[in-house]
Design a protein around this motif. Sequence first.
Motif, PDB file in Angstrom:
ATOM      1  N   GLU A 258      63.269  73.182   3.420  1.00 44.13           N
ATOM      2  CA  GLU A 258      63.000  71.670   3.406  1.00 44.13           C
ATOM      3  C   GLU A 258      64.095  70.714   4.281  1.00 44.13           C
ATOM      4  O   GLU A 258      63.790  70.124   5.038  1.00 44.13           O
ATOM      5  CB  GLU A 258      62.826  71.135   2.107  1.00 44.13           C
ATOM      6  CG  GLU A 258      62.323  69.680   1.766  1.00 44.13           C
ATOM      7  CD  GLU A 258      61.983  69.319   0.534  1.00 44.13           C
ATOM      8  OE1 GLU A 258      61.656  68.437   0.371  1.00 44.13           O
ATOM      9  OE2 GLU A 258      62.294  70.229  -0.378  1.00 44.13           O
ATOM     10  N   THR A 279      53.334  80.788   6.002  1.00 47.67           N
ATOM     11  CA  THR A 279      53.580  80.798   4.493  1.00 47.67           C
ATOM     12  C   THR A 279      54.427  82.170   4.234  1.00 47.67           C
ATOM     13  O   THR A 279      55.056  82.452   3.253  1.00 47.67           O
ATOM     14  CB  THR A 279      52.297  81.156   3.833  1.00 47.67           C
ATOM     15  OG1 THR A 279      51.465  81.924   4.410  1.00 47.67           O
ATOM     16  CG2 THR A 279      51.540  79.584   3.942  1.00 47.67           C
ATOM     17  N   ASN A 288      62.238  78.291  -1.563  1.00 45.98           N
ATOM     18  CA  ASN A 288      61.148  77.781  -1.002  1.00 45.98           C
ATOM     19  C   ASN A 288      60.142  77.454  -1.829  1.00 45.98           C
ATOM     20  O   ASN A 288      59.605  78.653  -2.407  1.00 45.98           O
ATOM     21  CB  ASN A 288      60.886  78.068   0.304  1.00 45.98           C
ATOM     22  CG  ASN A 288      61.812  77.816   1.504  1.00 45.98           C
ATOM     23  OD1 ASN A 288      62.671  76.833   1.365  1.00 45.98           O
ATOM     24  ND2 ASN A 288      61.924  78.576   2.470  1.00 45.98           N
ATOM     25  N   ASP A 289      59.384  76.289  -2.245  1.00 47.71           N
ATOM     26  CA  ASP A 289      58.268  76.215  -2.937  1.00 47.71           C
ATOM     27  C   ASP A 289      57.143  76.118  -1.932  1.00 47.71           C
ATOM     28  O   ASP A 289      57.026  74.863  -1.479  1.00 47.71           O
ATOM     29  CB  ASP A 289      58.425  75.135  -3.908  1.00 47.71           C
ATOM     30  CG  ASP A 289      57.055  74.968  -4.787  1.00 47.71           C
ATOM     31  OD1 ASP A 289      55.878  75.062  -4.113  1.00 47.71           O
ATOM     32  OD2 ASP A 289      57.177  74.484  -5.873  1.00 47.71           O
ATOM     33  N   PRO A 291      53.754  76.027  -1.564  1.00 50.35           N
ATOM     34  CA  PRO A 291      52.718  74.612  -1.736  1.00 50.35           C
ATOM     35  C   PRO A 291      53.407  73.290  -1.678  1.00 50.35           C
ATOM     36  O   PRO A 291      52.752  72.468  -0.859  1.00 50.35           O
ATOM     37  CB  PRO A 291      52.026  74.760  -2.957  1.00 50.35           C
ATOM     38  CG  PRO A 291      52.081  76.479  -3.453  1.00 50.35           C
ATOM     39  CD  PRO A 291      53.542  76.839  -2.710  1.00 50.35           C
ATOM     40  N   LYS A 292      54.676  73.362  -2.261  1.00 47.99           N
ATOM     41  CA  LYS A 292      55.254  71.694  -2.085  1.00 47.99           C
ATOM     42  C   LYS A 292      55.376  71.529  -0.895  1.00 47.99           C
ATOM     43  O   LYS A 292      55.321  70.283  -0.213  1.00 47.99           O
ATOM     44  CB  LYS A 292      56.472  71.952  -3.016  1.00 47.99           C
ATOM     45  CG  LYS A 292      57.196  70.781  -2.712  1.00 47.99           C
ATOM     46  CD  LYS A 292      58.652  70.858  -3.497  1.00 47.99           C
ATOM     47  CE  LYS A 292      59.754  69.475  -3.417  1.00 47.99           C
ATOM     48  NZ  LYS A 292      60.872  69.643  -3.822  1.00 47.99           N
ATOM     49  N   LEU A 293      56.132  72.548   0.003  1.00 52.80           N
ATOM     50  CA  LEU A 293      56.373  72.252   1.510  1.00 52.80           C
ATOM     51  C   LEU A 293      55.105  72.129   2.383  1.00 52.80           C
ATOM     52  O   LEU A 293      55.063  71.107   3.294  1.00 52.80           O
ATOM     53  CB  LEU A 293      57.102  73.603   2.116  1.00 52.80           C
ATOM     54  CG  LEU A 293      58.426  73.648   1.587  1.00 52.80           C
ATOM     55  CD1 LEU A 293      59.074  75.115   1.988  1.00 52.80           C
ATOM     56  CD2 LEU A 293      59.445  72.582   1.841  1.00 52.80           C
ATOM     57  N   LYS A 295      52.237  70.480   1.162  1.00 59.07           N
ATOM     58  CA  LYS A 295      52.213  69.017   0.824  1.00 59.07           C
ATOM     59  C   LYS A 295      52.827  68.300   1.726  1.00 59.07           C
ATOM     60  O   LYS A 295      52.537  67.133   2.171  1.00 59.07           O
ATOM     61  CB  LYS A 295      52.145  68.807  -0.640  1.00 59.07           C
ATOM     62  CG  LYS A 295      51.722  67.371  -1.132  1.00 59.07           C
ATOM     63  CD  LYS A 295      50.173  67.168  -1.076  1.00 59.07           C
ATOM     64  CE  LYS A 295      50.055  66.162  -1.987  1.00 59.07           C
ATOM     65  NZ  LYS A 295      48.630  65.688  -1.946  1.00 59.07           N
ATOM     66  N   LYS A 296      54.216  68.276   1.660  1.00 60.44           N
ATOM     67  CA  LYS A 296      55.124  67.337   2.360  1.00 60.44           C
ATOM     68  C   LYS A 296      54.924  67.554   3.819  1.00 60.44           C
ATOM     69  O   LYS A 296      54.855  66.277   4.533  1.00 60.44           O
ATOM     70  CB  LYS A 296      56.486  67.743   2.021  1.00 60.44           C
ATOM     71  CG  LYS A 296      57.439  66.887   2.589  1.00 60.44           C
ATOM     72  CD  LYS A 296      59.019  67.210   2.091  1.00 60.44           C
ATOM     73  CE  LYS A 296      60.032  66.128   2.843  1.00 60.44           C
ATOM     74  NZ  LYS A 296      61.171  66.328   2.204  1.00 60.44           N
ATOM     75  N   ASP A 331      46.177  77.752  -2.893  1.00 59.33           N
ATOM     76  CA  ASP A 331      46.892  76.501  -2.861  1.00 59.33           C
ATOM     77  C   ASP A 331      47.270  75.956  -1.579  1.00 59.33           C
ATOM     78  O   ASP A 331      46.815  74.784  -1.308  1.00 59.33           O
ATOM     79  CB  ASP A 331      48.176  76.629  -3.910  1.00 59.33           C
ATOM     80  CG  ASP A 331      47.926  77.095  -5.281  1.00 59.33           C
ATOM     81  OD1 ASP A 331      46.779  77.019  -5.740  1.00 59.33           O
ATOM     82  OD2 ASP A 331      49.015  77.561  -5.930  1.00 59.33           O
ATOM     83  N   ILE A 335      45.675  72.426   0.176  1.00 60.07           N
ATOM     84  CA  ILE A 335      46.141  71.345   0.611  1.00 60.07           C
ATOM     85  C   ILE A 335      45.689  71.103   2.072  1.00 60.07           C
ATOM     86  O   ILE A 335      45.575  69.811   2.421  1.00 60.07           O
ATOM     87  CB  ILE A 335      47.686  71.599   0.459  1.00 60.07           C
ATOM     88  CG1 ILE A 335      48.191  71.610  -0.938  1.00 60.07           C
ATOM     89  CG2 ILE A 335      48.525  70.547   1.023  1.00 60.07           C
ATOM     90  CD1 ILE A 335      49.406  72.095  -1.278  1.00 60.07           C
TER      91      ILE A 335
END
Length: 390
Positions: A258, A279, A288-289, A291-293, A295-296, A331, A335
């Motif tokens: 990130e 991915t 590293n998450d 799905p969070k990345l 989304k961001k 996931d 997104i």
Amino acid sequence: MEKAWRWFGEKDAIKLDMLRQIGVEAIVSALHDIKNGEVWPLEAIADYKNYIESFGLRWSVVESLPVSESIKYAGDDRDLLIDNYIQSLENLGKAGVKTVCYNFMPVLDWARTDLYYQWEDGSSSLYFDKAKFAYFEIHILGRIEAVNDYSEEILNKVKAIHSSITEKEKEDLIDTIIVKTQGFVNGNIKEGEQNPVEKFKSLLTLYKGIGKEQLRENMKYFLEKIMPICEKWNIQMCVHPDDPPFSLLGLPRIVTCEDDIDWLLKAVDNPHNGLTFCTGSLSAGINNDVPKLAKKYASRTKFVHLRSTNILENGDFVEAHHLEGRGKLIDVIKIFEIENPGLPMRIDHGRLLTDDIGKNYNPGYSFLGRMLAFGQIHGVIETLKDDLEN
């Protein structure tokens, strides 16, 4: 999502009519015969595009237009090479091919230590063994300072490998790390290289004294130079994360997490400076998450690679089934379908299944293994689209 497939040109054992039959809509490819750093001629681009279109497919993404090492380490000829790169981008823009995947990884395009990790069902996939890579650094390359980069546990495993490894196993490790995973991607070393270890060592010396901040500045310089032509032709540049997303060989890695992606997108804050959201590469980073990345960075993502990994307790990682592992593809797909629908995606890597064996496919790029994953992901996309529409 646009369902694409990485294809290596007319020499590829997998033919375009085969891809059309399994539901592929678009092709991800490159002019693989043109030497790294040379201009891609407009006529050659147009001919390749027309050939792909003659099968009812679209040349959706260039993967890749390679960034020469001299651009990365800021050699004396980098401006000339950047000018060539700009001319290639202009020719792509004129031909209507407007998404370009590239990377800024020094020397190694990607790294694995085993190409045939065996699963219980008889299939195999790609694997990264930290101890084997440490052995390669310390005992094959002779990079003595590498001992400072590994834990005592890993170094003890290196001693065990050193005491038992055969010459054949050593040759296979060299071939895997230096040649097999590099030669088919416009790499620095091709199949048939007479002395790959010495060639590899000479490439490493080019980066002597270059740390993370200097490599970042070199990347910023490159991107600032090419953004005007990207704006003119609406070309989307999308950098691929480093694979694996941690330092190797004492070289800096600058697209791993990130913080790195934040820096990249802010340093050259232009909508044409975007991300290939891989991915697989990102899931190999323990912090590293994915799905969070997703989304961001959905709005700055231009292209998606779909695969997954599992990180083992000892720090090794293995490429997992596409619907399993840390990539959390269901996931991630959801997104992107909500936040940025219509992105081109391709299945990245696939297992080697029984009838793939002996077909001379590039590592990770089997036909049946990728077709299995393609079918799974196609089903996920259609299910999510149906849910979102209702």
